[in-house]
Design an enzyme around this catalytic site. Structure first.
Site, mmCIF file in Angstrom:
data_model
loop_
_atom_site.group_PDB
_atom_site.id
_atom_site.type_symbol
_atom_site.label_atom_id
_atom_site.label_comp_id
_atom_site.label_asym_id
_atom_site.label_seq_id
_atom_site.Cartn_x
_atom_site.Cartn_y
_atom_site.Cartn_z
ATOM 1 N N LEU A 8 0.851 -1.199 0.000
ATOM 2 C CA LEU A 8 0.000 0.000 0.000
ATOM 3 C C LEU A 8 0.883 1.244 0.000
ATOM 4 C CD1 LEU A 8 -2.802 -0.991 2.522
ATOM 5 C CD2 LEU A 8 -2.468 -1.642 0.126
ATOM 6 N N ARG A 15 1.668 14.754 6.546
ATOM 7 C CA ARG A 15 2.489 15.243 7.653
ATOM 8 C C ARG A 15 3.976 15.387 7.304
ATOM 9 N NH1 ARG A 15 0.462 11.118 12.032
ATOM 10 N NH2 ARG A 15 -0.408 10.117 10.185
ATOM 11 N N LYS A 22 5.079 10.375 -0.355
ATOM 12 C CA LYS A 22 5.756 9.842 0.829
ATOM 13 C C LYS A 22 6.698 8.687 0.525
ATOM 14 C CE LYS A 22 3.546 7.837 4.425
ATOM 15 N NZ LYS A 22 2.804 7.848 5.697
ATOM 16 N N ASN A 167 -1.071 -3.211 16.046
ATOM 17 C CA ASN A 167 -1.114 -3.768 14.706
ATOM 18 C C ASN A 167 -0.053 -3.068 13.859
ATOM 19 O OD1 ASN A 167 -1.937 -4.725 12.151
ATOM 20 N ND2 ASN A 167 -3.389 -3.032 11.910
ATOM 21 N N ASN A 225 5.273 8.502 9.196
ATOM 22 C CA ASN A 225 4.218 9.446 8.838
ATOM 23 C C ASN A 225 4.720 10.880 8.800
ATOM 24 O OD1 ASN A 225 2.115 7.418 8.795
ATOM 25 N ND2 ASN A 225 2.342 7.374 11.012
ATOM 26 N N ASN A 375 56.470 11.922 -11.169
ATOM 27 C CA ASN A 375 56.275 12.871 -10.080
ATOM 28 C C ASN A 375 55.649 14.133 -10.661
ATOM 29 O OD1 ASN A 375 56.588 14.824 -8.019
ATOM 30 N ND2 ASN A 375 58.099 13.481 -7.066
ATOM 31 N N ALA A 378 53.805 20.215 -7.390
ATOM 32 C CA ALA A 378 52.694 20.986 -6.817
ATOM 33 C C ALA A 378 52.141 21.979 -7.825
ATOM 34 C CB ALA A 378 53.189 21.717 -5.578
ATOM 35 N N SER A 403 56.972 21.958 -10.504
ATOM 36 C CA SER A 403 55.803 22.613 -9.903
ATOM 37 C C SER A 403 55.278 23.736 -10.783
ATOM 38 C CB SER A 403 56.193 23.194 -8.542
ATOM 39 O OG SER A 403 56.574 22.142 -7.697
ATOM 40 N N ARG A 438 59.097 28.864 -20.324
ATOM 41 C CA ARG A 438 58.703 30.026 -19.529
ATOM 42 C C ARG A 438 59.636 31.165 -19.917
ATOM 43 N NH1 ARG A 438 61.261 26.918 -14.633
ATOM 44 N NH2 ARG A 438 63.353 27.791 -14.646
HETATM 45 C C1 UD1 Z 1 -2.707 1.713 9.796
HETATM 46 C C2 UD1 Z 1 -3.615 0.673 10.475
HETATM 47 C C3 UD1 Z 1 -3.282 0.623 11.971
HETATM 48 C C4 UD1 Z 1 -1.825 0.302 12.157
HETATM 49 C C5 UD1 Z 1 -0.943 1.264 11.371
HETATM 50 C C6 UD1 Z 1 0.483 0.769 11.391
HETATM 51 C C7 UD1 Z 1 -5.741 0.617 9.283
HETATM 52 C C8 UD1 Z 1 -7.135 1.081 9.251
HETATM 53 N N1 UD1 Z 1 -4.999 1.048 10.290
HETATM 54 O O1 UD1 Z 1 -3.019 2.995 10.331
HETATM 55 O O2 UD1 Z 1 -4.075 -0.357 12.615
HETATM 56 O O3 UD1 Z 1 -1.497 0.320 13.532
HETATM 57 O O4 UD1 Z 1 -1.345 1.359 10.004
HETATM 58 O O5 UD1 Z 1 1.370 1.690 10.791
HETATM 59 O O6 UD1 Z 1 -5.337 -0.149 8.433
HETATM 60 N N2 UD1 Z 1 -2.962 3.699 2.152
HETATM 61 C C9 UD1 Z 1 -3.375 3.584 0.862
HETATM 62 N N3 UD1 Z 1 -4.641 3.952 0.537
HETATM 63 C C10 UD1 Z 1 -5.511 4.407 1.454
HETATM 64 C C11 UD1 Z 1 -5.083 4.530 2.780
HETATM 65 C C12 UD1 Z 1 -3.800 4.153 3.114
HETATM 66 O O7 UD1 Z 1 -2.603 3.168 -0.004
HETATM 67 O O8 UD1 Z 1 -6.654 4.712 1.065
HETATM 68 C C13 UD1 Z 1 -1.597 3.305 2.495
HETATM 69 C C14 UD1 Z 1 -0.751 4.458 3.005
HETATM 70 O O9 UD1 Z 1 -0.087 5.082 1.930
HETATM 71 C C15 UD1 Z 1 0.213 3.773 3.952
HETATM 72 C C16 UD1 Z 1 -0.598 2.599 4.478
HETATM 73 O O10 UD1 Z 1 -1.621 2.375 3.559
HETATM 74 O O11 UD1 Z 1 1.337 3.263 3.291
HETATM 75 C C17 UD1 Z 1 -1.148 2.858 5.880
HETATM 76 O O12 UD1 Z 1 -2.047 3.944 5.829
HETATM 77 P P1 UD1 Z 1 -2.129 5.030 6.972
HETATM 78 O O13 UD1 Z 1 -3.165 5.997 6.619
HETATM 79 O O14 UD1 Z 1 -0.784 5.536 7.270
HETATM 80 O O15 UD1 Z 1 -2.667 4.131 8.168
HETATM 81 P P2 UD1 Z 1 -2.497 4.373 9.714
HETATM 82 O O16 UD1 Z 1 -3.447 5.412 10.141
HETATM 83 O O17 UD1 Z 1 -1.072 4.576 10.009
HETATM 84 CA CA CA Z 2 0.908 5.020 8.729
#
Ligand code: UD1
Ligand code: CA
Length: 455
Positions: A8, A15, A22, A167, A225, A375, A378, A403, A438
């Site tokens: 993902l 942020r 990112k 998680n 993040n 050699n 300098a 040199s 020279r």
């Molecule tokens: C998510 C988890 C959370 C976990 C945390 C760990 C969910 C709902 N929550 O939260 O339980 O503790 O990660 O880091 O899954 N992304 C997409 N498309 C989207 C949304 C997100 O590609 O529509 C990708 C983001 O780019 C990122 C990853 O998924 O790489 C996680 O998304 P993010 O929004 O950062 O989730 P968290 O709020 O951190």
């Molecule tokens: Ca995240």
């Protein structure tokens, strides 16, 4: 079991306050996503799907040479929605492994353990216990310790927020399960998103075993993040790389002040002082020592070489027992032979320097071929550029260049020649002879200093 990886990477990374998506933010000199892909490469997956959205074009271009199935998620409606975009292309019988583009330090061994934990009929979540679990989804267990669900912090009760097991977001299970559960997700929660984490509760309801596994080290779970977290992960990776070097027998004067941005291969008894940055592929053979404040990129340095402080080496090859620096700069296509000395404030570009030769001080050597035991005095400059084209300077074996010499290329200096100091050499200098170019020195007899005029 055939494996399909889903990464993902569609999030914007608000942020980070950056125009760069990112997953393209550099970590140890390479885009964050490159680290995840490198780990994936060790898993022998059938296919890797990367879900992109923000900056999709830039991400795709950056990894154009990778074998990736790109999936566009037009709107970022949550992690569950993101996975859903990739699922139609994945065969039901495959194991799906969901990774995050912003969790880059997870190791292949950890993922193999996770896949094994899921087995053919279960689901496995990578979890970790954190002192400060703030911001993460929490793993909720029943009185017997069985996982019942994952709750996002924003939806959690006070008691749930006190849970320290989090998680990591990384899960493995058979694709057909994922398809069934993801189809049933709703966005009825605090963030109005389709949470991937809600499938855990569904698995429990369907009687599918939910397993958890933990990484060896919590740094593997660190998500990025914001810039603070990016700096934290950078530091963790620096430490990991330093530990690998130490374990391989390299002496690091301070393991926290060596940056490996790429691959560094070291022989025996290599010593690296502080503030050294390695980029790309660097190879240091036995007994090489690197002084403080050096930058070395895509180069090989053969055994018993000394690189003295404040030296820059880019795409160069250095033969054994040579000494480079302090304050030397070797630019691309530099080939230094054995027992060569390149001293302070010497710049070398696209040149070969033969065995035993010395360029000790304040010189520019560009587009040149220097023989053995030469050699170079300098302040010698190869005037390789006429404003339009670059030209070569060729210096034979055993030459002595006095040199302050300008060698106006194209020009050749024959073997055993001597060039008088301060010469500007515009024509070939013959073998074995002294060439001086020279203006002759003259003194004016009876010359008087001017006197100050009376006002
Ligand atoms: C998510 C988890 C959370 C976990 C945390 C760990 C969910 C709902 N929550 O939260 O339980 O503790 O990660 O880091 O899954 N992304 C997409 N498309 C989207 C949304 C997100 O590609 O529509 C990708 C983001 O780019 C990122 C990853 O998924 O790489 C996680 O998304 P993010 O929004 O950062 O989730 P968290 O709020 O951190
Ligand atoms: Ca995240």
């Amino acid at each position: 079991m055939p494996l399909s990886i889903v990464i993902l990477a569609a999030g914007q990374g608000t942020r980070m306050h950056s125009n760069l998506p990112k997953v393209l933010q550099p970590l140890a000199g390479r885009p964050m996503l490159a680290h995840v892909l490198e780990t994936c490469a060790q898993l022998n997956a059938n296919e890797t799907h990367v879900v992109i959205g923000h900056g999709a074009e830039a991400v795709r271009e950056t990894f154009a040479d990778h074998d990736i199935r790109w999936v566009e998620q037009a709107k970022q409606l949550g992690t569950g929605h993101a996975v859903a975009q990739a699922l139609p292309a994945i065969s039901d019988k495959n194991t799906a492994l969901v990774l995050y583009g912003d969790v880059p330090l997870v190791r292949a061994e950890t993922l193999q353990t996770l896949i094994k934990a899921a087995g053919p009929a279960g689901l496995a979540v990578l979890t970790a216990s954190l002192e400060d679990p703030a911001g993460y989804g929490r793993i909720v267990r029943d009185s017997k310790g069985r996982v019942t669900k994952i709750i996002e912090e924003k939806d959690a009760t006070k008691a749930e927020r006190a849970i320290s097991e989090i998680n990591t977001g990384l899960i493995a299970c058979r694709a057909h399960f994922l398809k069934t559960w993801i189809a049933k997700l709703s966005d009825d929660n605090a963030q109005g998103e389709y949470y991937l984490t809600d499938i855990i509760g569904m698995a429990v309801k369907d009687g599918v075993a939910v397993h958890t596994s933990q990484p060896d080290s919590v740094v593997e779970t660190l998500g990025i993040n914001d810039r603070r977290q990016l700096a934290q992960v950078e530091a963790a990776l620096r430490q990991r790389n330093a530990n690998a070097l130490l374990d391989a027998g390299v002496t690091l004067v301070d393991p926290l002040r060596v940056d490996v941005r790429g691959r560094l291969e070291c022989g025996h008894d290599v010593t690296i002082d502080i503030n050294v940055v390695f980029e790309g592929n660097v190879k240091l053979d036995d007994n090489v020592s690197i002084g403080p404040n050096c930058y070395i990129r895509d180069s090989q340095i053969e055994q018993d070489c000394q690189v003295l402080p404040n030296t820059l080496i880019d795409s160069a090859h250095i033969g054994p027992r040579s000494q480079i620096g302090p304050f030397a700069r070797l630019r691309p296509e530099t080939f230094v032979g054995s027992e060569v000395k390149v001293g302070n404030f010497v710049e070398v570009k696209k040149s070969a320097i033969g065995k035993g030769s010395k360029v000790s001080h304040l010189s520019y050597i560009g587009d040149a071929k220097i023989g053995k035991d030469v050699n170079v005095g300098a302040g010698t400059i190869t005037c390789n550029y006429d404003g339009v084209n670059k030209h070569r300077t060729v210096i034979g074996d055993n030459v002595f260049v006095g040199s302050g010499t300008n060698l106006v290329a194209p020009v050749k200096v024959g073997a055993d020649a001597t060039i008088g100091a301060g010469s500007t050499i515009t024509k070939d200098a013959p073998e074995g002879e002294l060439t001086v170019a020279r203006v002759r020195q003259s003194s004016v007899k009876g010359w008087k200093k001017p006197e100050k005029k009376a006002k």
